[in-house]
Scaffold this active site. Structure first.
Site, short mmCIF file in Angstrom:
data_model
loop_
_atom_site.label_atom_id
_atom_site.label_comp_id
_atom_site.label_asym_id
_atom_site.label_seq_id
_atom_site.Cartn_x
_atom_site.Cartn_y
_atom_site.Cartn_z
N ASP A 67 0.82 -1.22 0.00
CA ASP A 67 0.00 0.00 0.00
C ASP A 67 0.85 1.26 0.00
OD1 ASP A 67 0.95 -0.41 2.57
OD2 ASP A 67 -1.00 -0.69 3.47
N ASN A 136 -7.55 -2.33 14.59
CA ASN A 136 -8.95 -2.63 14.24
C ASN A 136 -9.05 -3.85 13.32
OD1 ASN A 136 -7.99 -1.68 11.82
ND2 ASN A 136 -9.36 0.08 11.69
N HIS A 138 -7.33 -4.29 10.48
CA HIS A 138 -7.07 -4.06 9.05
C HIS A 138 -5.78 -4.75 8.61
CE1 HIS A 138 -4.77 -0.04 9.90
NE2 HIS A 138 -3.89 -0.99 9.67
N GLU A 143 -9.79 -1.73 5.52
CA GLU A 143 -10.35 -1.39 6.82
C GLU A 143 -11.65 -2.16 7.06
OE1 GLU A 143 -8.83 0.53 8.83
OE2 GLU A 143 -7.78 2.14 7.78
C1 F6R Z 1 1.55 -1.13 6.28
C2 F6R Z 1 0.20 -1.67 6.40
C3 F6R Z 1 -0.59 -1.61 7.66
C4 F6R Z 1 0.21 -1.96 8.90
C5 F6R Z 1 -0.67 -1.90 10.15
C6 F6R Z 1 0.14 -2.11 11.42
O1 F6R Z 1 2.06 -1.31 4.97
O2 F6R Z 1 -0.27 -2.15 5.43
O3 F6R Z 1 -1.68 -2.50 7.53
O4 F6R Z 1 0.76 -3.24 8.77
O5 F6R Z 1 -1.31 -0.66 10.23
O6 F6R Z 1 1.01 -1.03 11.59
P1 F6R Z 1 2.15 -1.02 12.67
O7 F6R Z 1 3.10 -2.11 12.29
O8 F6R Z 1 2.79 0.34 12.59
O9 F6R Z 1 1.49 -1.30 13.99
#
Ligand code: F6R
Length: 240
Positions: A67, A136, A138, A143
């Site tokens: 992403d 959450n 995701h 989401e």
């Molecule tokens: C990042 C991504 C997000 C993160 C998620 C957890 O490329 O796709 O889904 O993996 O938000 O983020 P952290 O690791 O910062 O807790």
């Protein structure tokens, strides 16, 4: 889903790096599906160390990232392209033209998503997809919602994700409101999936995912449809 419990973040990062390295050694032209965020930072620093020590070769590897924020410039230090350059690509012998991240600057974001799906088709199946998990539930920027998207698409960030990511920006209002992300179908096409979770904040999402039921309210629960998923987590994320 195979669950591997680690004592702490260091052990989780070490095991993740070893799993990625194993794939690369078995297949020098492997396609790696990569994630950003704080979770995989330790894994990336270990992969860099292995490359510097001459133990791991990135020269034949292709990478595709999950992403990117939208809109955001690749020079912005909060862009996922910048993250990948500074945490991995700038420090290993990878061919940067073989590293793909969705285009956060595209004038037509929908067309950029379609072009990204085409790139994914051209590079071939992802051998190992690295994932973090949002508080959450995701994955990527898929989401929780009544319905989830299948291919790479443009999405609006939820309030909870904007709040969670505000720590990386000067202020909450600086967090981009949208992102381009692989969809659930894109992610599930990978040959194998490695999802990492550490810390208590991830506990509720990890528990819902491990219940084994499918719910669009926790996108990570859809990983239960895949035959080769490994969760690497610490005790806090598992609630133990
Ligand atoms: C990042 C991504 C997000 C993160 C998620 C957890 O490329 O796709 O889904 O993996 O938000 O983020 P952290 O690791 O910062 O807790």
């Amino acid at each position: 889903m195979k669950v591997i419990l680690c004592n702490d973040y260091e052990e989780m990062s070490e095991k993740a790096a070893r799993m990625v390295a194993d794939v690369m050694r078995q297949k020098p032209d492997a396609v790696l599906g990569l994630a950003t965020g704080s979770t995989p930072e330790g894994m990336y620093s270990r992969l860099v160390a292995m490359n510097r020590a001459g133990e791991l070769d990135f020269s034949g590897v292709t990478t595709v990232n999950l992403d990117e924020y939208y809109p955001i410039s690749p020079e912005n230090d909060q862009s996922y392209r910048y993250f990948m350059n500074t945490h991995l690509f700038d420090h290993v012998n990878i061919d940067k033209t073989r590293t793909f991240v969705p285009d956060g600057m595209a004038s037509d974001p929908e067309a950029a998503c379609a072009a990204y799906e085409e790139t994914l088709r051209q590079v071939g199946q992802v051998d190992i997809q690295i994932l973090g998990i949002g508080q959450n539930g995701h994955i990527g920027f898929n989401e929780p919602a009544e319905a989830l998207e299948v291919p790479t698409h443009v999405t609006a960030l939820t309030e909870s994700t904007i709040k969670a990511n505000a720590r990386f920006f000067a202020s909450e209002s600086d967090v981009p409101t949208h992102a381009l992300t692989m969809g659930m179908g894109t992610i599930l096409r990978a040959k194998s999936i490695l999802i990492m979770a550490n810390g208590q904040a991830k506990q509720a999402a990890v528990r819902t995912m491990l219940e084994g039921k499918l719910t669009t309210g926790c996108p990570a629960s859809l990983l239960n449809l895949h035959a080769d998923v490994t969760l690497l987590c610490d005790r806090a994320a598992l609630g133990q």
